[in-house]
Design a protein around this motif. Structure first.
Motif, mmCIF file in Angstrom:
data_model
loop_
_atom_site.group_PDB
_atom_site.id
_atom_site.type_symbol
_atom_site.label_atom_id
_atom_site.label_comp_id
_atom_site.label_asym_id
_atom_site.label_seq_id
_atom_site.Cartn_x
_atom_site.Cartn_y
_atom_site.Cartn_z
ATOM 1 N N ARG A 7 8.035 18.711 -16.142
ATOM 2 C CA ARG A 7 8.538 18.938 -14.787
ATOM 3 C C ARG A 7 7.429 19.564 -13.956
ATOM 4 N NH1 ARG A 7 14.044 22.194 -12.970
ATOM 5 N NH2 ARG A 7 14.002 21.494 -10.781
ATOM 6 N N ASN A 8 7.050 18.841 -12.913
ATOM 7 C CA ASN A 8 5.973 19.329 -12.032
ATOM 8 C C ASN A 8 4.748 19.751 -12.829
ATOM 9 O OD1 ASN A 8 7.550 18.921 -9.716
ATOM 10 N ND2 ASN A 8 8.476 20.953 -9.895
ATOM 11 N N ARG A 68 10.537 8.338 -14.948
ATOM 12 C CA ARG A 68 10.381 9.393 -13.944
ATOM 13 C C ARG A 68 11.667 9.481 -13.140
ATOM 14 N NH1 ARG A 68 7.045 8.951 -9.997
ATOM 15 N NH2 ARG A 68 6.262 6.803 -10.244
ATOM 16 N N SER A 108 13.677 12.446 -10.376
ATOM 17 C CA SER A 108 13.583 13.731 -9.681
ATOM 18 C C SER A 108 12.183 14.310 -9.904
ATOM 19 C CB SER A 108 14.677 14.683 -10.175
ATOM 20 O OG SER A 108 14.689 15.879 -9.430
ATOM 21 N N ASP A 109 12.086 15.541 -10.402
ATOM 22 C CA ASP A 109 10.778 16.172 -10.647
ATOM 23 C C ASP A 109 10.318 15.998 -12.089
ATOM 24 O OD1 ASP A 109 10.879 17.127 -8.024
ATOM 25 O OD2 ASP A 109 11.943 18.949 -8.640
ATOM 26 N N PHE A 110 11.003 15.164 -12.859
ATOM 27 C CA PHE A 110 10.775 15.090 -14.300
ATOM 28 C C PHE A 110 10.052 13.797 -14.679
ATOM 29 C CE2 PHE A 110 14.593 17.600 -13.590
ATOM 30 C CZ PHE A 110 14.352 18.721 -14.351
ATOM 31 N N THR A 111 9.262 13.912 -15.755
ATOM 32 C CA THR A 111 8.666 12.755 -16.418
ATOM 33 C C THR A 111 9.025 12.847 -17.887
ATOM 34 O OG1 THR A 111 6.796 12.663 -14.875
ATOM 35 C CG2 THR A 111 6.535 11.543 -16.992
#
Length: 378
Positions: free
Chosen positions: A20-21, A5, A7-10
């Protein structure tokens, strides 16, 4: 097997997803492999050669393919190459994943991503596949063109020097650069078609086998052969009034098929795969055999065609009759024709092989399918 994980990414290795989100971001498998590799090695600046050995172990690509993949990843991550947050370029070396706060956690219970509209996904994946395929096509064609042009130039030098010392030769030594230019041009054109055909096969999971490589290389060789055949016949008829049975299509088909078979065998893992020269020699042997078959069928390659034109044109000094005398023939007979054709085919195949076959790493030799991912739907 952790997931990452940042920033907004997995990034899920197990499910092979970039989210992302809660929304899945489409990436073709090779580009996803590249992102996973860079994240795994984020503490290091990864050299281009390591990336090629990990992500592109089963195909021949150049830096342009890697650059295309990095551009796609940056666009997907919303990264700016001038002020990178995620992927920075390391000059004359490679790339590094630079986002500082990467969290590793067990790759379990990843929430299912929100479905993205199918047209959007298909459009993005299609754009990535087209970009990757075009890059591979240009890379393969350019490398094969350069390698075979150098091989053709070398054949021109050897042929010119051999002709200059042959008994009864009256041609001046100035013919050597002429033969070099002819050899380089013929090699470049042939390599362009055969290399493009091999690149098309390499970029498709359905064609990346012995049959597919052979058919694709033969098709590329035949295509450029037909074009050269038409151009040569038209030029000779229009410029000097000669109507000669110049070949091209069949010759390109046979030599292209020989390259395809030799390339398919040479790219297999094994002891010979440790040396680029030995693998290129395999391609050369098949091309020499194909050229011999053409010679026996009365279909000459470049040298034989030059002799045919010289025999019919007034005042031409490039005549290969003296070479026949070197092997005990009164003229440019079947033995000398076969020897010249075999040398031409072998040198051409060696040039293409050296250009396209790169040495595999130890990991590739022991597990050649590792890190190999085909384009979906290719």
């Amino acid at each position: 097997m952790p997931r990452y994980r940042f920033s907004d990414f997995t990034l899920s290795r197990r499910k092979r997803l970039l989210i992302r989100n809660g929304h899945q971001l489409p990436l073709i498998p090779r580009y996803l492999d590249l992102l996973i590799f860079l994240v795994e090695r984020r503490r290091d600046a990864v050299h281009r050669r390591e990336i090629f050995d990990r992500v592109w172990s089963d195909v021949i690509v150049s830096d342009s393919a890697l650059s295309q993949a990095i551009r796609t990843l940056r666009r997907t991550l919303g990264d700016d190459p001038r002020e990178p947050r995620f992927i920075r370029t390391v000059s004359r070396h490679g790339y590094q994943f630079t986002f500082p706060d990467v969290i590793e956690e067990p790759d379990e219970d990843v929430p299912e991503p929100v479905p993205v509209r199918a047209p959007d996904v298909e459009s993005d994946l299609t754009r990535q596949k087209v970009g990757a395929s075009l890059t591979a096509l240009m890379t393969g064609a350019t490398r094969a063109c350069a390698g075979s042009a150098l091989a053709g130039a070398a054949a021109g030098i050897a042929g010119g020097l051999l002709l200059s010392v042959a008994p009864g030769n009256t041609a001046p030594l100035a013919m050597v650069p002429v033969l070099v230019l002819v050899g380089a041009g013929a090699g470049a054109v042939g390599g362009l078609g055969v290399g493009a055909g091999l690149a098309v096969a390499e970029s498709s999971s359905r064609l990346r086998n012995a049959v597919g490589l052979t058919i694709s290389a033969a098709t590329g060789g035949a295509a450029v052969g037909i074009a050269v055949q038409w151009l040569m016949r038209w030029s000779l008829a229009a410029v000097v009034g000669l109507n000669l049975p110049i070949g091209g299509g069949v010759e390109g088909l046979v030599i292209g098929a020989a390259v395809g078979v030799g390339y398919a065998i040479a790219r297999r893992p094994g002891p010979a795969a440790r040396s680029r020269i030995s693998r290129a020699a395999v391609v050369a042997a098949f091309c020499a055999a194909g050229a011999l078959a053409l010679s026996w069928a009365g279909r000459p390659l470049v040298g034989g065609t030059l002799h045919l034109i010289a025999r019919e044109a007034r005042g031409s000094q490039i005549n290969l009759t003296p070479i026949g005398r070197l092997v005990g023939e009164p003229g440019f007979g079947p033995v000398s024709q076969a020897l010249i054709a075999a040398c031409e085919g072998g040198i051409f195949g060696f040039g293409v092989g050296v250009a396209l076959l790169r040495r595999r790493s130890h990991a590739d030799l022991t597990n050649p399918s590792s890190a190999a991912q085909d384009l979906p739907g290719a």
